[in-house]
Every structure is written in structure tokens, then in C-alpha cells.
Design an enzyme around this catalytic site. Structure first.
Site, mmCIF file in Angstrom:
data_model
loop_
_atom_site.group_PDB
_atom_site.id
_atom_site.type_symbol
_atom_site.label_atom_id
_atom_site.label_comp_id
_atom_site.label_asym_id
_atom_site.label_seq_id
_atom_site.Cartn_x
_atom_site.Cartn_y
_atom_site.Cartn_z
ATOM 1 N N CYS A 1 -4.125 0.724 -19.724
ATOM 2 C CA CYS A 1 -3.808 1.562 -18.564
ATOM 3 C C CYS A 1 -2.812 0.928 -17.594
ATOM 4 O O CYS A 1 -2.647 1.420 -16.488
ATOM 5 C CB CYS A 1 -5.082 1.974 -17.832
ATOM 6 S SG CYS A 1 -5.938 0.607 -17.059
ATOM 7 N N GLU B 1 -8.237 -7.858 -17.745
ATOM 8 C CA GLU B 1 -7.032 -8.181 -16.977
ATOM 9 C C GLU B 1 -6.785 -9.681 -16.912
ATOM 10 O O GLU B 1 -5.819 -10.127 -16.314
ATOM 11 C CB GLU B 1 -7.159 -7.642 -15.544
ATOM 12 C CG GLU B 1 -7.508 -6.172 -15.482
ATOM 13 C CD GLU B 1 -7.448 -5.601 -14.074
ATOM 14 O OE1 GLU B 1 -6.353 -5.226 -13.648
ATOM 15 O OE2 GLU B 1 -8.503 -5.551 -13.409
ATOM 16 N N HIS C 1 0.833 -1.208 0.000
ATOM 17 C CA HIS C 1 0.000 0.000 0.000
ATOM 18 C C HIS C 1 0.862 1.249 0.000
ATOM 19 O O HIS C 1 0.545 2.247 -0.638
ATOM 20 C CB HIS C 1 -0.907 0.015 1.224
ATOM 21 C CG HIS C 1 -1.772 -1.195 1.305
ATOM 22 N ND1 HIS C 1 -2.410 -1.600 2.438
ATOM 23 C CD2 HIS C 1 -2.091 -2.102 0.351
ATOM 24 C CE1 HIS C 1 -3.081 -2.702 2.198
ATOM 25 N NE2 HIS C 1 -2.899 -3.032 0.937
#
Ligand code: PEP
Ligand code: MG
Length: 746
Positions: A677, A606, A364
Site C-alpha cells: 500500500c 514497514e 500535514h
């Protein structure tokens, strides 16, 4: 332990301390220490070897060996018994040293006269500083009490070295933390930075390793441990019902805080003459030494917990809080073992760079660092031991290299590199408002990826056409509890305000896999990347997704809205997700809220499976965006988080490009809008190849837009295509070389 010995050891320590208080410095001080130690231990020889550089030890002081050998005798790490102590960090106790395998005789020292050998490492918190040795003529093994006494002397020596007590003479005598050092880690966010170290958790400085009054020290320790226990219990009470991982850590804290063995060992150290804080640190040091040798990840975690707990205890004992009164430098480079996303956000863009000892590319903290565009290097092993607040530092986020206290040549080279990058930035600024149009007239739309409100100003400065991917998980990750709908809707509204009519594609929550919310029960999954994540969670437990969709519709408040679902693997999932949007719209309509002026619903491609979805899916979906980071890991079956394999397969591998071309073709047949992206879209050569196989829309980090646009504007796609085709007919695995050749020669 015999009382007599305890007193002996304490006497030795007190003599050492008195010696330290004397005027003598550098060499004179070391000479006094060896003579005093030999005298107290009743041995003929006592010598100190210190590291000259990372793998050479130098004899720096001796009582008993030949004085001419001082600063002359050197050995490599692992060489002879001294080198072995240094390498393993373990004590060597030999009654007849010359008969021990690996013994190496140093004739210039005259040590042939001595049989028995006792060597202990001089180390501080796992950092190796040197070796302390006693030798005697008599063939005998040293007792455990003698070993202990020598270890304690070594520890005091380590503390003194840390305090800079030996500054001044010879390379090996220089105070620690003055030499230039290079750390090789892993890139988690590119970019370069120069600045000064700011330790996230400054280390506690112990100024009094030796104490006179064991009763008083023991009392101080008992009181501090009691305070520690109470604070751990409080933390546990506060965390009840929360995150299980945090509970586990706290339970481990409690276990250690109540551990009789831990307490007993520290008590013994105090009885031998150490101060309470030195006793804590000695335990911490041996835990760190074990840490490097434990292969089991769980045990390592627990040893880390013990380390944290020791730090807390040291803070209580010394009264040094996390805030030591030190002032953050104007150009801080944050150094930490690890850091959470919320803490990192608190520092925000004030940081010039970040260097973590642990960390991971997908953590994170890395996501936040990326969002803030702060260069980040992870896996910089030992950095928290070596760096001190205020040290000069240069971070090369492109190479994953950190220069601590760099010398002049490095500084000059590094500044040249930064100046060149700045020049390039200036060049990019001149084309900011120009289109990304190739020499052959193809227009490529370049959008930016974002995840924070703080990213939005880049929309203007980078010249991006819009936000092609707004990752919404950060708002969920940085909080201790689920954000409320009103909070989310206010935030999304502000994002749309800041975008001033440019398109923003909001991706719904992509959690699971590596992104675990602190307040959600983690699932123990054997393969989290292939597990219950993203849209799978959203559809199975639709509460959060519904809340998020409502927040988005309300944020749009009559403006156009683009929503994208992550990780769609098959048509049905998209249909179900789209039905949720329809329901949400209907609900909002009934409630009388303004509906978006237009609504487009897209999916991220994906997983390879979606490329083969039925024709109807391609007709129904408003747009597709290829999440290359995930798609590539599934295509090559190579974990994007795993350092061993993640760079193994080139994005420009022809198998992958052929697969992508197939997707471009299908989208062209159905007129489906397509973009890319993943991180690769922001790499100029990759972006050029994507354009060459037909992509007309790319979304990337804002900082990449300039370099990508610059290259596109100087290229002819048909030529790139020809170079790629040539590579294909040659049977190349990747087109990289061919395209680079073309770019060099055109
Ligand atoms: C991707 O997978 O390429 C992507 C853009 O999503 P994320 O990196 O957030 O998984
Ligand atoms: Mg993804």
C-alpha cells in the site's frame, strides 16, 4: 541624528511624493526622480538601474551620466559595483571607486570623471528590483546619514515600482508582476492544474510611503504596536498549557513586539519622512534580507516570526484584514508560504492546485492535499512575492513546475498535456468496471488509499475493490484537541456506510515522526523517523489506542471490521496490540454493544525486521500490508523526507525487489494474505513489477487505479518476469530499463 539632516531627508521625500502625484509617467518620472535626488544629495550623478530579467540590470535613468547610455548600458548580476550591490543586496560606499576590486568601467556612460560611488539596493521585502546610485567627483566616503537618505529613496522607489508607477517603457521599466515566470519546486502531489492565483494571505498594499507629519505617524505607530501587544498577550493566554511549539512562536512574537530596537528603528524612519506603514515595511524588508543569509534554522524561524508579526502590524495600520474584499476566482490556485491542514480542509476541493513557498513533502498539508487529490508543489521559492491575486497560473505537479502568467506557447503546450491526460482518463473510465486481469490471466486486486470522508466517493468512480488503507491520523491532525470517541465512531460508521459492504482496512493512529499532534507534547527526538511513533506510542500509552479500537467496533455495529496496526517491528508488538483488540471486544460485549460480524487484524510491514519474524507471526496475523514508503526508507537508510536522498534509490532496485520477493514467499508458505500500500503501488511500472514478483493485491491513490489497471491488462507477467531475470543475470542494479525496453518493444 542631526535635526537638520532629518529635515533634509523629509524634504527630499516630500518632493518625491509630490513628483509622484504629477502627471509625468514612466521615463519622465524616473528622469525627474534622479535629478531631484542628485540635487538633494548634492552629488553630480544619480542613476537608476532596474532588472531587465533575473540576471541583467539596465541603466534606466540618469542625471549626470551620458543620456545616450540610458537603456543601452547593461550589466550582469555581480558585474561591477552596481552588479555587486544587486547580487549581495548590500550597500557599497567607496571614496575612490575605480580603485575598488571588481570595479568595471562603462565607457559609454562617461563615468570616468567621478570618483566616489554610493550604491544601494532597490528591493521590496527581499525581492530585488534594481540599484540606485549616486556618484561625485570629489573623493569622499558618504556619511551614514547620506546612506540612510539614499536607502529611503530606494525604498520609496521600490514601493512605487510595486504600485506599477513605471509601467510602459522598455523591458526593465515594465511594472513588476507582468512578466511570465517559471518556478521550480518539488512535487508533493501529482497532477496538473490551470487557474488563477488566490493568495492565502494577501499582501498589504501601501499607498502612502511618504508622510508630512511625523508626530502623527509616530502616534499611529505607537497605537498600532500597543494593539499588537495586546493581541499577542491574548493569544498567549489562549494558548497556555497547549502546544509548546505554538507557545514558542508566541513568546517570540511578544519579544519582538516589545523590542526597543525594533521600535526605535521604525521611529527613526518616521522622523526621516516615512509613513508608519512604510517604516514597518522597511524593517520587514531588512529582516527578509537577513533571512536569506542566516544558515541557522532556529534563527530563520525567528525571522519568519518577525515577518508574520510585521504583517499583523501592517494589517492593523492599514485596516486591511486577511479578507481584503477580493473575490476568490472560480478556479483558484492557492499560493501561500505555508498552510496548516485544517485551513486547507476549509478550502477543500474548491482548489484546483496549491503552491507553497516552504512546505514539505511529508507535511500535514501535503497529506491533506494528497487526500483531496489536489496537485501540490512545495519549495516554490519567492512565489508569495511574485504572485498577485488573480494572476493566471499553471501548475505541473508531475514535474514540480509552476508557470506564473505563462505566455501563449506555454499555455498551448500545457493545455495539450492536460487534454492528453483527460483522454487517458476517458480510456481508464472504459475499463473501470473490468477486472485488473493480465493477459496471462492473473487477477490483481486494486484497492484505494483514503484518509477522509471526502475520499469515499472515489470508491465508486475509480472502480476500486475497497479501501486497502484508511489512514486515521488526519482526524487527529486537523483538530486542536483530541477527537472524542463518539465523534470518531460516527465518522468511521459513515465511512463504512459509504463503502456499502466493500472492505475498508482501518489503520490505527500512526503519529510521531513527522506527524505530531498539535495537542500532544512533542518529544525532542534526535531521529523521529526511528523514534517513538505509531504502534510504539499506542502500546506505551494505550489510552488513545483503546479509545480508537472501541470507536471502530462501535462503528462496525455488527458489520465486518478490518483493523491494521502500523509500524510493527516485531511479533511481540503485534501480540500486544492484538490483546488490546481482544480486551476491547470483551468490554464491548459486556456493555452489550453489537460486535463485528467478522474481525480481521493485520499489520503493516514497514521495517525490514518484520520480514524475518517467527513463523508463528505469519500464521497468526490475518493479513500483511507492505508500507513501501517506510520500508524503502529503512531498507536503503534514505530518509523519505529528505530531498537530497529520497529519490536516490530506485524501488525497482534488485536488492529491494529480492527482499520483497522473500516476503511474498514467506506469506505463500503460511497462506498469509499480502498486499502493498505504499505510493509505489500506484506507479504503473512499479505495480507491474510487483505483480510479476507475486503480489496479487495493491492499494493506491484512487487516481492511480486507472493507469495501473490499464497497463496490467495489456501485460503478460511471465514476460515481465523474464525481462527482470535478464536484468538480474546481467548484473543490473535496477530492472527499470529492462522492463521499459520490454514494454516499448512488445
Ligand atoms: C507507508 O509507509 O508506505 C505507508 C503507506 O504509510 P504512511 O505513508 O502513512 O507512513
Ligand atoms: Mg508508513
Amino acid at each position: 541624528m542631526a535635526d537638520g539632516l532629518e529635515t533634509e531627508s523629509r524634504k527630499l521625500l516630500v518632493r518625491l511624493r509630490d513628483l509622484m502625484a504629477e502627471e509625468a509617467a514612466g521615463q519622465a518620472r524616473l528622469d525627474r526622480i534622479v535629478s531631484l535626488t542628485a540635487d538633494s544629495m548634492g552629488t553630480e550623478v544619480c542613476s537608476i538601474y532596474l532588472f531587465r530579467d533575473t540576471d541583467t540590470l539596465e541603466l534606466c535613468a540618469t542625471e549626470g551620466l551620458k543620456a545616450e547610455a540610458v537603456h543601452q548600458t547593461r550589466m550582469k548580476l555581480g558585474e561591477g559595483l552596481v552588479g555587486r550591490v544587486a547580487r549581495t543586496g548590500r550597500t557599497v560606499n567607496a571614496a575612490d571607486a575605480p580603485s575598488v576590486r571588481g570595479f568595471r568601467y562603462m565607457p559609454e556612460t562617461g563615468e570616468e570623471a567621478y570618483s566616489s560611488f554610493l550604491g544601494v539596493p532597490i528591493q521590496r521585502l527581499g525581492e530585488k528590483l534594481g540599484v540606485l546610485v549616486v556618484q561625485s567627483r570629489e573623493k569622499r566616503e558618504f556619511t551614514s546619514d547620506e546612506i540612510y537618505a539614499l536607502e529611503v529613496v530606494a525604498m520609496v522607489l521600490a514601493e512605487m515600482t510595486e504600485l506599477g508607477a513605471f509601467v510602459g517603457e522598455g523591458a526593465a521599466l515594465k511594472a513588476r508582476h507582468q512578466q511570465a515566470e517559471v518556478f521550480r519546486g518539488t512535487t508533493a502531489q501529482e497532477g496538473t492544474a490551470e487557474g488563477h492565483v488566490w493568495l492565502h494571505e494577501p499582501r498589504v498594499v501601501i499607498t502612502n510611503p511618504v508622510a508630512d507629519d511625523p508626530e502623527r505617524e509616530s502616534q499611529r505607530l505607537t497605537e498600532a504596536v500597543e494593539r499588537l501587544r495586546v493581541s499577542v498577550d491574548d493569544m498567549l493566554d489562549g494558548a497556555k498549557g497547549g502546544d509548546t511549539e505554538q507557545m514558542q512562536v508566541l513568546e517570540a512574537y511578544r519579544m519582538f513586539a516589545n523590542s526597543k530596537g525594533w521600535m526605535r528603528r521604525m521611529e527613526e524612519d518616521i522622523q526621516r519622512g516615512l509613513s508608519a506603514e512604510a517604516a514597518v515595511e522597511k524593517e520587514q524588508s531588512s529582516a527578509r534580507a537577513r533571512l536569506t543569509q542566516v544558515p541557522d534554522a532556529y534563527l530563520r524561524e525567528r525571522l519568519h516570526d518577525l515577518d508574520d508579526l510585521s504583517n499583523r502590524l501592517l494589517r492593523i495600520l492599514t485596516g486591511q484584514g486577511s479578507a481584503t474584499g477580493a473575490e476568490m476566482p472560480a478556479d483558484p490556485i492557492l499560493v501561500a508560504r505555508n498552510i496548516g491542514p485544517a485551513e486547507l480542509l476549509d478550502y477543500g476541493r474548491a482548489l484546483k492546485g496549491i503552491v507553497l513557498e516552504d512546505g514539505s513533502v511529508g507535511s500535514h498539508a501535503a497529506i491533506v492535499a494528497r487526500a483531496l487529490a489536489i496537485p501540490l508543489v512545495v519549495h516554490a521559492s519567492r512565489i508569495t512575492n511574485e504572485a498577485l491575486n488573480g494572476d493566471h497560473m499553471m501548475v505541473d505537479g508531475d514535474q514540480g513546475i509552476v508557470h506564473l502568467r505563462p505566455d501563449e506557447t506555454i499555455v498551448a503546450a500545457f493545455r495539450d498535456k492536460m487534454a492528453m491526460q483527460e483522454e487517458a482518463q476517458k480510456r481508464y473510465a472504459t475499463i473501470r468496471d473490468k477486472p485488473a486481469e493480465t493477459l496471462c490471466g492473473a487477477q490483481i486486486a486494486l484497492a484505494m488509499n483514503a484518509g477522509l470522508m471526502a475520499d469515499l466517493p472515489s470508491l465508486e468512480s475509480s472502480g476500486a475493490e475497497g479501501v486497502g488503507l484508511f489512514r486515521t491520523e488526519l482526524q487527529f491532525l486537523v483538530r486542536n484537541q483530541m477527537p472524542r470517541r463518539s465523534e470518531l465512531s460516527a465518522l468511521y460508521g459513515r465511512v463504512l456506510d459509504a463503502a456499502q459492504g466493500k472492505r475498508v482496512v482501518f489503520r490505527t493512529l500512526d503519529i510521531g515522526s513527522d506527524k505530531v499532534l498539535p495537542y500532544m507534547k512533542p518529544n525532542d527526538e534526535p531521529n523521529p523517523a526511528l523514534g517513538w511513533r505509531a504502534i510504539r506510542v499506542g502500546l506505551d500509552k494505550p489510552g488513545v489506542m483503546r479509545m480508537q479500537l472501541q470507536a471502530l467496533i462501535r462503528a462496525a455495529n455488527g458489520r465486518p471490521l478490518s483493523v491494521m496496526f502500523p509500524f510493527v517491528a516485531q511479533y511481540d508488538e503485534f501480540r500486544a496490540a492484538r490483546a488490546e483488540v481482544d480486551k476491547a471486544m470483551e468490554r464491548e460485549r459486556i456493555l452489550g454493544h453489537a460486535l463485528p460480524a467478522s474481525l480481521e487484524i493485520g499489520a503493516m510491514l514497514e521495517t525490514p525486521s518484520l520480514a524475518y519474524a517467527p513463523q508463528r507471526f505469519f500464521e497468526e496475523v490475518d493479513f500483511l500490508s507492505i508500507g513501501g514508503n517506510d520500508l524503502k526508507q529503512f531498507f536503503f537508510a534514505a530518509d523519505r523526507e529528505n530531498e537530497r536522498v529520497r529519490r536516490r534509490y530506485d524501488t525497482l532496485n534488485l536488492s529491494f525487489l529480492t527482499f520483497l520477493e522473500g516476503i511474498v514467499k514467506r506469506c505463500a508458505e503460511t497462506g498469509t494474505r499480502l498486499s502493498f500500500c505504499g505510493e509505489d503501488a500506484g506507479r504503473p511500472i512499479e505495480a507491474l513489477c510487483l505483480a510479476a514478483i507475486g503480489f496479487r493485491s495493491l492499494s493506491m491513490r484512487p487516481a492511480s487505479i486507472g493507469p495501473v489497471k490499464h497497463l496490467l491488462r495489456r501485460s503478460r507477467l511471465a514476460d515481465v518476469r523474464a525481462a527482470m531475470d535478464e536484468a538480474r543475470s546481467r548484473g543490473d542494479q535496477s530492472v527499470r530499463e529492462a522492463v521499459m525496453d520490454y514494454l516499448r518493444n512488445r
